[in-house]
Write a protein that holds these residues in place. Structure first.
Motif, PDB file in Angstrom:
ATOM      1  N   PRO A 160       0.842  -1.207   0.000  1.00 59.65           N
ATOM      2  CA  PRO A 160       0.000   0.000   0.000  1.00 59.65           C
ATOM      3  C   PRO A 160       0.868   1.246   0.000  1.00 59.65           C
ATOM      4  CG  PRO A 160       0.050  -0.987   2.184  1.00 59.65           C
ATOM      5  CD  PRO A 160       0.775  -1.937   1.275  1.00 59.65           C
ATOM      6  N   THR A 161       0.275   2.381  -0.380  1.00 56.31           N
ATOM      7  CA  THR A 161       1.020   3.640  -0.410  1.00 56.31           C
ATOM      8  C   THR A 161       0.747   4.506   0.809  1.00 56.31           C
ATOM      9  OG1 THR A 161      -0.735   4.613  -1.768  1.00 56.31           O
ATOM     10  CG2 THR A 161       1.160   3.689  -2.926  1.00 56.31           C
ATOM     11  N   ASP A 162      -0.421   4.355   1.443  1.00 59.25           N
ATOM     12  CA  ASP A 162      -0.718   5.077   2.671  1.00 59.25           C
ATOM     13  C   ASP A 162       0.346   4.736   3.717  1.00 59.25           C
ATOM     14  OD1 ASP A 162      -3.171   6.435   4.385  1.00 59.25           O
ATOM     15  OD2 ASP A 162      -2.069   4.916   5.547  1.00 59.25           O
ATOM     16  N   ALA A 165      -0.819   2.284   6.503  1.00 62.12           N
ATOM     17  CA  ALA A 165      -1.033   0.931   5.989  1.00 62.12           C
ATOM     18  C   ALA A 165       0.293   0.298   5.589  1.00 62.12           C
ATOM     19  CB  ALA A 165      -1.997   0.962   4.802  1.00 62.12           C
ATOM     20  N   THR A 195     -10.799   2.648   7.725  1.00 66.11           N
ATOM     21  CA  THR A 195      -9.863   3.263   6.767  1.00 66.11           C
ATOM     22  C   THR A 195      -8.792   2.268   6.351  1.00 66.11           C
ATOM     23  OG1 THR A 195     -10.224   5.431   7.780  1.00 66.11           O
ATOM     24  CG2 THR A 195      -8.258   5.174   6.396  1.00 66.11           C
ATOM     25  N   ARG A 198     -10.192  -0.094   3.828  1.00 62.72           N
ATOM     26  CA  ARG A 198     -10.368   0.545   2.518  1.00 62.72           C
ATOM     27  C   ARG A 198      -9.026   0.761   1.826  1.00 62.72           C
ATOM     28  NH1 ARG A 198     -12.712   4.641   4.215  1.00 62.72           N
ATOM     29  NH2 ARG A 198     -11.065   6.226   4.060  1.00 62.72           N
ATOM     30  N   ARG A 199      -8.000   1.181   2.578  1.00 62.75           N
ATOM     31  CA  ARG A 199      -6.685   1.427   1.976  1.00 62.75           C
ATOM     32  C   ARG A 199      -6.094   0.155   1.378  1.00 62.75           C
ATOM     33  NH1 ARG A 199      -6.570   6.664   0.838  1.00 62.75           N
ATOM     34  NH2 ARG A 199      -6.524   8.020   2.673  1.00 62.75           N
ATOM     35  N   GLU A 202      -8.059  -0.699  -1.869  1.00 63.63           N
ATOM     36  CA  GLU A 202      -7.859   0.237  -2.968  1.00 63.63           C
ATOM     37  C   GLU A 202      -6.420   0.238  -3.479  1.00 63.63           C
ATOM     38  OE1 GLU A 202     -11.215   3.585  -1.611  1.00 63.63           O
ATOM     39  OE2 GLU A 202      -9.065   3.980  -1.350  1.00 63.63           O
ATOM     40  N   GLU A 203      -5.448   0.058  -2.587  1.00 62.53           N
ATOM     41  CA  GLU A 203      -4.047   0.262  -2.958  1.00 62.53           C
ATOM     42  C   GLU A 203      -3.293  -1.024  -3.257  1.00 62.53           C
ATOM     43  OE1 GLU A 203      -2.347   2.653   0.145  1.00 62.53           O
ATOM     44  OE2 GLU A 203      -3.766   4.298  -0.179  1.00 62.53           O
TER      45      GLU A 203
END
Length: 271
Positions: A160-162, A165, A195, A198-199, A202-203
């Protein structure tokens, strides 16, 4: 075309790989011990196949594991580094940019078909004097068709990029056996559980649970290839039940871990 060269990594100098040399260039991978190739990129796409040993490839966002009988596809201009974990042999095909249009836009791991393996071996054995153009073109077409048709395997781990995360992903990649729940991980990284869910979706394209299982699968492949017993691998990955580990591995890889380990050992024994 060029003859396959039996020499250690780096396989082909990036400047040479970027030069005009026909639709495909070939090289051999041969490592007698652990070897690291630093991050680099080239204008050609690259398929790297393992005949024996274990390869891992790292990119900015992915980690890919390549056991014997598998290969990775790396698109043009995609920075990557390579590690050979002990004695390793394999092959590499560099694909000219204008021949990459039908090939995947993202890195992937795939099982090498018998047709692709034989086509690569045939092409790499061509003499320095070019074979008839029509013969070369037919073999090139087979190789490109097989690369385009290869199904993606479950040996790619996208990060992931967050930053929160990613912190969790790095901790789990380092220790896939860590059994903390999603809520516990979220509290550790100061991110709301919803969150975090979801991260990851999505990522990385995977749920948190599926991502953690993928990390365990990839570590299992590495440990089995290193010669660890199936039971020891299951325990190291945090499985309370050996049967649960075997079922997961068979579901994802299409073979039981013992069968995978035996095939790997047999590949290492080949001359």
């Amino acid at each position: 075309m060029c003859r396959m060269q039996a020499k250690p990594s780096p396989l082909i100098d990036p400047a040479r790989a970027d030069a005009d040399g026909g639709p495909l260039l070939f090289a051999a991978l041969s490592a007698g011990d652990m070897r690291h190739t630093p991050t680099h990129s080239h204008a050609r796409g690259q398929a790297i196949g393992a005949l024996s040993g274990l390869l891992t490839i790292g990119t900015e966002r992915e980690r890919l594991v390549v056991p014997p009988g598998y290969a990775i596809w790396m698109p043009p201009h995609h920075p990557h580094g390579l590690d050979a974990h002990g004695p390793t042999s394999g092959w590499s095909v560099y694909v000219a940019p204008d021949a990459c249009a039908a090939l995947p836009a993202l890195p992937q791991v795939f099982q090498v078909s018998g047709l692709l393996r034989e086509a690569v071996l045939r092409a790499s054995a061509w003499p320095l004097a070019p074979a008839p153009a029509s013969a070369q073109e037919r073999i090139v077409a087979v190789i490109l068709d097989e690369l385009a048709a290869a199904a993606r395997e479950q040996l790619v781990l996208t990060m992931p990029t967050d930053r929160r995360a990613l912190k969790i992903a790095l901790a789990l990649a380092a220790d896939p056996a860590d059994a903390r729940s999603l809520n516990e991980w979220a509290e550790w990284a100061a991110i709301a559980p919803r969150t975090l869910t979801r991260r990851f979706a999505e990522e990385t394209g995977l749920s948190f649970t599926d991502w953690r299982q993928r990390a365990r699968l990839m570590r299992a492949v590495e440990l089995l290839a290193a010669g660890q017993a199936v039971t020891a691998v299951a325990l190291e990955l945090g499985y309370d039940s050996l049967s649960a580990f075997i079922a997961m591995f068979r579901r994802e890889m299409g073979v039981a871990p013992g069968g995978f380990a035996a095939a790997h050992a047999a590949a290492l024994a080949l001359p």
